[in-house]
Motif scaffolding. Structure first.
Motif, PDB file in Angstrom:
ATOM      1  N   ARG A 919       0.831  -1.207   0.000  1.00 24.78           N
ATOM      2  CA  ARG A 919       0.000   0.000   0.000  1.00 24.78           C
ATOM      3  C   ARG A 919       0.862   1.251   0.000  1.00 24.78           C
ATOM      4  NH1 ARG A 919      -3.990   0.781   5.006  1.00 24.78           N
ATOM      5  NH2 ARG A 919      -1.973   1.022   6.019  1.00 24.78           N
ATOM      6  N   GLN A 920       1.952   1.210   0.740  1.00 27.33           N
ATOM      7  CA  GLN A 920       2.840   2.369   0.791  1.00 27.33           C
ATOM      8  C   GLN A 920       3.681   2.510  -0.475  1.00 27.33           C
ATOM      9  OE1 GLN A 920       2.207   4.380   3.270  1.00 27.33           O
ATOM     10  NE2 GLN A 920       0.767   2.785   3.917  1.00 27.33           N
ATOM     11  N   LEU A 921       4.022   1.390  -1.094  1.00 21.90           N
ATOM     12  CA  LEU A 921       4.836   1.453  -2.304  1.00 21.90           C
ATOM     13  C   LEU A 921       4.137   2.186  -3.437  1.00 21.90           C
ATOM     14  CD1 LEU A 921       6.423  -2.123  -2.428  1.00 21.90           C
ATOM     15  CD2 LEU A 921       7.552   0.036  -1.851  1.00 21.90           C
ATOM     16  N   GLN A 922       2.816   2.150  -3.450  1.00 24.87           N
ATOM     17  CA  GLN A 922       2.088   2.804  -4.528  1.00 24.87           C
ATOM     18  C   GLN A 922       2.324   4.313  -4.544  1.00 24.87           C
ATOM     19  OE1 GLN A 922       0.419   1.215  -6.851  1.00 24.87           O
ATOM     20  NE2 GLN A 922       0.539  -0.836  -5.979  1.00 24.87           N
ATOM     21  N   ARG A 923       2.719   4.875  -3.412  1.00 22.01           N
ATOM     22  CA  ARG A 923       2.987   6.313  -3.334  1.00 22.01           C
ATOM     23  C   ARG A 923       4.465   6.585  -3.002  1.00 22.01           C
ATOM     24  NH1 ARG A 923      -0.736  10.057  -3.289  1.00 22.01           N
ATOM     25  NH2 ARG A 923       0.498  11.404  -1.917  1.00 22.01           N
ATOM     26  N   ASN A 924       5.326   5.678  -3.434  1.00 25.71           N
ATOM     27  CA  ASN A 924       6.750   5.804  -3.141  1.00 25.71           C
ATOM     28  C   ASN A 924       7.506   6.046  -4.440  1.00 25.71           C
ATOM     29  OD1 ASN A 924       9.577   4.783  -2.841  1.00 25.71           O
ATOM     30  ND2 ASN A 924       8.913   4.521  -0.729  1.00 25.71           N
ATOM     31  N   ASN A 925       8.068   7.227  -4.586  1.00 23.09           N
ATOM     32  CA  ASN A 925       8.769   7.571  -5.825  1.00 23.09           C
ATOM     33  C   ASN A 925       9.932   6.631  -6.129  1.00 23.09           C
ATOM     34  OD1 ASN A 925       7.252   9.684  -6.829  1.00 23.09           O
ATOM     35  ND2 ASN A 925       8.457  11.275  -5.837  1.00 23.09           N
ATOM     36  N   MET A 926      10.683   6.239  -5.105  1.00 23.28           N
ATOM     37  CA  MET A 926      11.837   5.373  -5.357  1.00 23.28           C
ATOM     38  C   MET A 926      11.401   4.004  -5.855  1.00 23.28           C
ATOM     39  SD  MET A 926      14.691   6.858  -5.140  1.00 23.28           S
ATOM     40  CE  MET A 926      15.749   5.418  -5.138  1.00 23.28           C
ATOM     41  N   TYR A 927      10.292   3.488  -5.376  1.00 29.69           N
ATOM     42  CA  TYR A 927       9.789   2.210  -5.883  1.00 29.69           C
ATOM     43  C   TYR A 927       9.444   2.333  -7.360  1.00 29.69           C
ATOM     44  CZ  TYR A 927       6.447  -1.490  -6.940  1.00 29.69           C
ATOM     45  OH  TYR A 927       5.784  -2.524  -7.545  1.00 29.69           O
ATOM     46  N   TRP A 928       8.681   3.361  -7.722  1.00 34.90           N
ATOM     47  CA  TRP A 928       8.318   3.555  -9.116  1.00 34.90           C
ATOM     48  C   TRP A 928       9.562   3.736  -9.987  1.00 34.90           C
ATOM     49  CZ3 TRP A 928       3.752   3.149 -11.655  1.00 34.90           C
ATOM     50  CH2 TRP A 928       2.594   3.068 -10.890  1.00 34.90           C
ATOM     51  N   LEU A 929      10.523   4.489  -9.470  1.00 38.41           N
ATOM     52  CA  LEU A 929      11.702   4.817 -10.263  1.00 38.41           C
ATOM     53  C   LEU A 929      12.563   3.586 -10.535  1.00 38.41           C
ATOM     54  CD1 LEU A 929      13.316   7.247 -11.484  1.00 38.41           C
ATOM     55  CD2 LEU A 929      14.581   7.314  -9.326  1.00 38.41           C
ATOM     56  N   THR A 930      12.872   2.830  -9.472  1.00 34.31           N
ATOM     57  CA  THR A 930      13.853   1.745  -9.602  1.00 34.31           C
ATOM     58  C   THR A 930      13.231   0.430 -10.036  1.00 34.31           C
ATOM     59  OG1 THR A 930      13.632   1.176  -7.253  1.00 34.31           O
ATOM     60  CG2 THR A 930      15.294   2.810  -7.843  1.00 34.31           C
ATOM     61  N   THR A 931      11.958   0.216  -9.723  1.00 33.09           N
ATOM     62  CA  THR A 931      11.323  -1.071 -10.020  1.00 33.09           C
ATOM     63  C   THR A 931      10.467  -1.027 -11.273  1.00 33.09           C
ATOM     64  OG1 THR A 931      11.282  -1.563  -7.648  1.00 33.09           O
ATOM     65  CG2 THR A 931       9.875  -2.898  -9.066  1.00 33.09           C
ATOM     66  N   VAL A 932       9.821   0.107 -11.524  1.00 36.00           N
ATOM     67  CA  VAL A 932       8.875   0.190 -12.638  1.00 36.00           C
ATOM     68  C   VAL A 932       9.488   0.899 -13.838  1.00 36.00           C
ATOM     69  CG1 VAL A 932       6.566   0.910 -13.338  1.00 36.00           C
ATOM     70  CG2 VAL A 932       6.990   0.231 -10.960  1.00 36.00           C
ATOM     71  N   LEU A 933      10.008   2.103 -13.634  1.00 31.09           N
ATOM     72  CA  LEU A 933      10.457   2.923 -14.756  1.00 31.09           C
ATOM     73  C   LEU A 933      11.836   2.553 -15.288  1.00 31.09           C
ATOM     74  CD1 LEU A 933       9.372   6.464 -13.529  1.00 31.09           C
ATOM     75  CD2 LEU A 933       8.376   5.194 -15.428  1.00 31.09           C
ATOM     76  N   ALA A 934      12.712   2.055 -14.441  1.00 27.52           N
ATOM     77  CA  ALA A 934      14.136   1.973 -14.765  1.00 27.52           C
ATOM     78  C   ALA A 934      14.435   1.258 -16.076  1.00 27.52           C
ATOM     79  CB  ALA A 934      14.891   1.296 -13.617  1.00 27.52           C
ATOM     80  N   GLN A 935      13.693   0.197 -16.383  1.00 24.11           N
ATOM     81  CA  GLN A 935      13.945  -0.553 -17.618  1.00 24.11           C
ATOM     82  C   GLN A 935      12.665  -0.712 -18.444  1.00 24.11           C
ATOM     83  OE1 GLN A 935      16.614  -4.094 -17.111  1.00 24.11           O
ATOM     84  NE2 GLN A 935      16.365  -3.655 -14.926  1.00 24.11           N
ATOM     85  N   ALA A 936      11.793   0.264 -18.341  1.00 30.92           N
ATOM     86  CA  ALA A 936      10.468   0.118 -18.927  1.00 30.92           C
ATOM     87  C   ALA A 936      10.500  -0.070 -20.436  1.00 30.92           C
ATOM     88  CB  ALA A 936       9.607   1.327 -18.569  1.00 30.92           C
ATOM     89  N   GLN A 937      11.517   0.457 -21.112  1.00 30.62           N
ATOM     90  CA  GLN A 937      11.597   0.277 -22.563  1.00 30.62           C
ATOM     91  C   GLN A 937      12.488  -0.892 -22.943  1.00 30.62           C
ATOM     92  OE1 GLN A 937      11.623   3.801 -25.173  1.00 30.62           O
ATOM     93  NE2 GLN A 937      11.692   5.060 -23.308  1.00 30.62           N
ATOM     94  N   GLU A 938      13.617  -1.036 -22.282  1.00 28.29           N
ATOM     95  CA  GLU A 938      14.482  -2.178 -22.587  1.00 28.29           C
ATOM     96  C   GLU A 938      13.797  -3.492 -22.233  1.00 28.29           C
ATOM     97  OE1 GLU A 938      18.817  -4.061 -21.343  1.00 28.29           O
ATOM     98  OE2 GLU A 938      18.203  -2.120 -20.564  1.00 28.29           O
ATOM     99  N   ASN A 939      13.064  -3.498 -21.149  1.00 30.34           N
ATOM    100  CA  ASN A 939      12.389  -4.718 -20.689  1.00 30.34           C
ATOM    101  C   ASN A 939      10.970  -4.370 -20.250  1.00 30.34           C
ATOM    102  OD1 ASN A 939      11.675  -7.202 -19.698  1.00 30.34           O
ATOM    103  ND2 ASN A 939      13.037  -7.125 -17.917  1.00 30.34           N
ATOM    104  N   PRO A 940      10.020  -4.297 -21.174  1.00 29.66           N
ATOM    105  CA  PRO A 940       8.647  -3.881 -20.848  1.00 29.66           C
ATOM    106  C   PRO A 940       7.973  -4.741 -19.781  1.00 29.66           C
ATOM    107  CG  PRO A 940       8.995  -3.865 -23.214  1.00 29.66           C
ATOM    108  CD  PRO A 940      10.196  -4.514 -22.617  1.00 29.66           C
TER     109      PRO A 940
END
Length: 985
Positions: A919-940
């Motif tokens: 629940r807290q991760l959904q509003r955590n910038n570092m989670y989105w940055l490192t887990t979701v966005l970091a390889q979003a194009q290289e590895n969708p």
């Protein structure tokens, strides 16, 4: 490049005094805080007695804060706050710590803190942990406590704020305050745990700090009351001694409750009154302890502490002043008389110390500098003394030169002050920090606010809102006279010039001082006096410098712009192959976070050049840029937010940092420069060698040595790219080798940059286009799957025992089980859940039942990109004589899980914790940055875990985890490692 050193330090200093204010102490229950009710200054206090004096200067309390005092004397503060949503942070502060012990009680304040969890009126032994787990709380993370010299604090982080949970949480605090059972059998069990914690804390550094405290404050009570206590007392203390301390000092008038969270403040205040109003004192009050005498400031003293196990030597010059010294009177006419002179005084001192620290950082970079790092610091303790220290970390054979630097730079500042440009740069830094504080006021986390209020209540200061602090402090920066900074330094470090007139001079660590016919302290004083005879000149003027990286050519063209609607993010690709992923959020107002992945990382390291990856980590951030040294970057970035930490990872190089929206253009210019024009400066290599030498010295005498240098090599199948080389090998690596390896990857390798936070998307797009997007075409693919697949755990289990030369009587136990590596995110969820259940069982057996270790842990490790490399690791710090027994028990617990699987109730507890985290991760910038966005194009595929995060956790079954345990945790698959002191087992 790391231009943000001053910013980081300045921000830390600011927050340390801006927000650690205090609170009113009304005699009646409060409604919202009355205006101008209380103030900051604590008047002169008796030198021998710490007090909690009422504020006397008028400052406006934060209007959202509700404060009050019950008739029994207990005070409270309630603060509504919605970050994080649906959670609350509670604190119980008792103004009693190790200073309140008698000689026969040394260690009982801390022992009693442990006993608070071991049985009380509403929670018989074992039931309190059941409550925490029922709530989905993690023992040690969401429920904890600490004991200091002058206070004990209990902490709860509640995963929800419904009325029942809050009521029970306050009931827990109520039991700590007035309902402890202190059962004999629980005392005996917990005694071993406390001794295990004492063993775990023991280190070369801890012993040096204790020795230094005895040196400078030996005539007082302070060094005789270290909170961890004396082993003889811990071993022998019984119920009556613990009961006496509890009854004497756990009194309602010495207690404070803090509640911060997403709740109705009025209802919480009512619950506090209901729970704690019946609390009564159980014994007569005792007077505050006599802290003794401060040392004579007119007498020079030197101290020598030798420890062959220390990795370095600390040279310190310390000045001690009585707390009741009126600093305001000393600068009368220079400090404006407004409503907050204490805060203004702290602001001036912090500015002065920051200027001094910047000077020392520049000196450390110079060729031939006889030290690795240096800093000046200050502290005010217990309303008893003020301390100012200059400390230099050096290699043992250079202690004389380091002492000379400390003395001469201190005199240079005291005698000649600072340059106007130094002053302007630091003021710009502080303005930036204050602005950030104001912008982030709405997003302050409840746990942090609770700690600040707790500190304030204890110290008797006012909690003001960050917007007030911003309004008070920012304009005040423009009114500070430069000479006032010098004046405060002169007062805090003593007026007489040179060593030998009131300072404490210490040399502590691995410096061997032997001179025939003289004691080490005589030698130290002679060196100090000689240094003090060397004249010092003012710092010379510096040449102006202009930022050299403003133009990167024609802005890049966007060739792809995909919007991912369900996740509200954009994936952009430029014509040169640079990928940009970004998401605008309001989680951290006024802050932008950046994560840049480039090149192929550790896997591209030439096998014949081991250690280059470590050298990169040690040098890149201190090597500056081709056209600017680190010193110039510090000056250029004064008042500009930014900076990026470089790291080598398995499959890429990372530049991670943050900035403010107004500074994004210059920030991305600096990121671009780091890719195409790194500094590769020799001073960075010199510093890296000194850091490495200290590191390897540390490894010779601590378990980190074999665990880092030997075990990591074994775990990765002997691959030199994933292990630390021998010292001689690392020191033989050159900056030219590093440049030849790393430079092309930074300049031409695949590049994916991710941005999240509070920014204008179109402005960001334009900035990236004119910086990273304007670079020449880059490689698009990284094809090293086969190489990564080679990294595997050893085929056969191994059993290793390492011996280290140390006087520290503790050992380390580790057990490893191979698992799968990177890939299936659901498999990762299962592994983390299994490790958590394993840790619960390990804690119950090794800590709670045996008392053999203070903090046993289990974790699932997986390679960042290695499909065949991962492992579960279990371990703890132990008495060497119990090491093999504990190791056998760890293997047994794992084997039990493998044979009989997990239990439903275990899974339910872990699931609650992980759902709370999700629940807290959904509003955590570092989670989105490192887990979701970091390889979003290289590895969708990396976009999917956030979509299914909760369902993945909810769907974990007992059968799945039991099958996983059968697959991985059998005794036959366990590899064992022991690290023990030489000659002890």
């Amino acid at each position: 490049m790391n231009p943000r050193y001053p910013f980081a330090l300045g921000l830390a200093l600011l927050l340390s005094w801006l927000l650690l204010g205090g609170c009113t102490t009304d005699d009646a229950p409060s409604s919202p805080a009355p205006k101008n009710k209380s103030a900051t200054a604590v008047g002169p206090a008796p030198a021998k007695r710490p007090t909690n004096r009422m504020p006397q200067l008028e400052l406006p309390q934060d209007p959202a804060l509700r404060t009050g005092k019950l008739r029994n004397g207990l005070r409270y503060a309630v603060y509504p706050n919605k970050q994080p949503e649906g959670r609350a942070s509670l604190r119980l502060i008792v103004r009693a710590g190790s200073l309140h012990e008698t000689d026969e009680q040394r260690g009982l304040a801390h022992f009693l803190e442990h006993m608070a969890f071991a049985g009380s009126t509403h929670y018989p032994p074992g039931k309190l942990v059941e409550f925490f787990r029922r709530m989905g709380m993690r023992v040690g993370a969401d429920t904890n406590a600490l004991t200091g010299f002058d206070r004990t604090m209990y902490m709860l982080e509640l995963p929800n704020t419904d009325a029942e949970t809050l009521a029970e949480a306050f009931q827990v605090f109520g039991d700590y305050a007035g309902g402890l059972l202190l059962l004999d059998e629980e005392i005996e069990r917990e005694r071993a745990v406390v001794l295990s914690e004492k063993r775990e804390r023991d280190s070369s550094l801890y012993r040096a700090k204790a020795a230094d405290l005895e040196f400078i404050l030996g005539g007082s009570l302070v060094p005789k009351r270290l909170p961890i206590g004396e082993e003889s007392v811990i071993r022998s203390a019984g119920r009556e001694q613990l009961l006496d301390f509890w009854n004497t000092w756990y009194r309602p008038e010495r207690m404070m409750i803090v509640a911060v969270g997403d709740f109705d403040a009025k209802k919480v205040e009512s619950q506090i009154r209901k729970t704690f109003a019946p609390l009564k004192a159980r014994a007569p009050a005792r007077p505050e302890p006599d802290l003794g005498e401060l040392p004579n400031p007119d007498v020079t003293r030197a101290y020598y502490y030798y420890d062959a196990e220390a990795p370095a030597t600390s040279v310190r010059i310390t000045n001690i002043l009585p707390y009741n010294l009126d600093l305001h009177a000393e600068v009368k006419g220079l400090l404006s008389e407004d409503s907050a002179p204490n805060r203004m005084m702290d602001l001036v001192i912090d500015v002065a110390f920051e200027m001094f620290n910047r000077r020392l950082a520049v000196l450390a970079q110079k060729e031939g500098a006889p030290f690795l790092a240096a800093q000046v610091s200050r502290k005010d303790e217990f309303n008893f003394y003020r301390q100012a220290t200059i400390e230099i970390s050096t290699q043992g054979e250079q202690w004389r030169e380091a002492l000379a630097v400390a003395d001469q730079e201190l005199r240079r500042v005291r005698d000649h002050g600072f340059l106007p440009e130094e002053f302007a740069e630091v003021l710009a830094e502080f303005k930036t920090a204050i602005e950030a504080m104001g912008r982030g006021a709405a997003n302050r986390q409840s746990g942090r606010i609770a700690n600040q209020i707790a500190q304030a209540l204890h110290d008797g200061k006012v909690i003001t809102h960050p917007h007030f602090d911003y309004g008070l402090l920012k304009p005040s920066l423009d009114q500070i006279p430069l000479e006032l900074c010098q004046r405060f330094l002169q007062m805090l470090f003593g007026r007489p010039p040179g060593l030998g007139e009131g300072f404490f001079v210490s040399v502590m660590g691995n410096a061997l001082i032997e001179e025939e016919g003289k004691s080490p302290t005589e030698v130290i004083l002679e060196v100090g006096r000689a240094a003090s005879q060397v004249p010092v000149e003012p710092l010379g003027e510096r040449e102006a410098v202009e930022w050299a990286y403003t133009d990167w050519g024609e802005p890049g063209t966007v060739v792809s712009d995909e919007r991912v609607a369900d996740l509200d993010l954009r994936l952009v690709r430029f014509a040169n192959g640079v990928r940009l992923n970004f998401k605008k959020t309001d989680f951290e107002p006024g802050l932008v976070r950046v994560w840049l992945r480039v090149g192929e990382g550790r896997i591209a390291l030439p096998v014949e050049l081991p250690g280059l990856n470590t050298l990169a980590d040690l040098t890149f951030n201190s090597a500056g840029l081709g056209k600017h040294s680190v010193e110039e970057l510090n000056r250029l970035f004064a008042g500009v937010s930014g900076g990026a930490l470089f790291r080598v990872r398995d499959d890429a190089f990372i530049l991670q940092g943050q900035s403010f929206p107004k500074d994004l253009r210059m920030y991305f210019q600096s990121l671009t420069a780091q890719l195409v024009d790194p500094g590769w400066r020799p001073e960075a290599l010199r510093q890296a060698h000194r850091v490495a030498q200290n590191m390897y010295l540390h490894f010779q005498h601590t378990p980190e040595g074999p665990l880092t240098a030997e075990v990591t090599r074994i775990l990765s199948g002997g691959d030199p790219r994933f292990a630390l080389p021998e010292e001689s090998v690392l020191l033989s690596r050159t900056m030219e080798e590093l440049r030849d390896w790393l430079g092309p990857q930074l300049a031409h390798g695949p590049l994916e940059v991710s941005v999240i936070g509070d920014f204008d998307p179109e402005a960001l797009l334009a900035i990236v286009a004119e910086t990273l997007g304007a670079l020449p075409a880059r490689a698009q693919k990284r094809d090293f799957t086969a190489e990564l697949a080679k990294i595997t755990f050893p085929e056969k289990p191994f059993n290793e025992t390492y011996r280290i030369q140390t006087q520290i009587d503790k050992g380390e136990v580790r057990v490893y089980w191979p698992t799968r590596g990177a890939g299936d995110h659901r498999h990762s969820h299962l592994l983390f859940a299994l490790a958590s259940i394993f840790e619960e069982r390990l804690r119950a057996q090794v800590r709670e039942k045996m008392g053999a270790s203070y903090s046993p842990s289990v974790q699932s490790n997986r390679g960042e990109a290695t499909p065949n490399f991962g492992y579960i690791e279990a371990g703890c710090t132990v008495d060497p004589r119990q090491a093999r027994q504990v190791q056998d028990l760890i293997v047994q617990i794992g084997d039990e899980l493998a044979r009989n699987g997990v239990k439903k109730e275990e899974l339910n507890r872990i699931r609650k914790v992980k759902l709370n985290d999700a629940r807290q991760l959904q509003r955590n910038n570092m989670y989105w940055l490192t887990t979701v966005l970091a390889q979003a194009q290289e590895n969708p595929e990396t976009l999917n875990p956030v979509r299914t995060l909760r369902s993945d956790i909810e769907s974990i079954s007992v059968e799945e985890l039991s099958e996983l345990a059968r697959t991985y945790l059998g005794a036959a698959r366990a590899s064992r490692v022991l690290v023990l002191p030489e000659g002890k087992e």
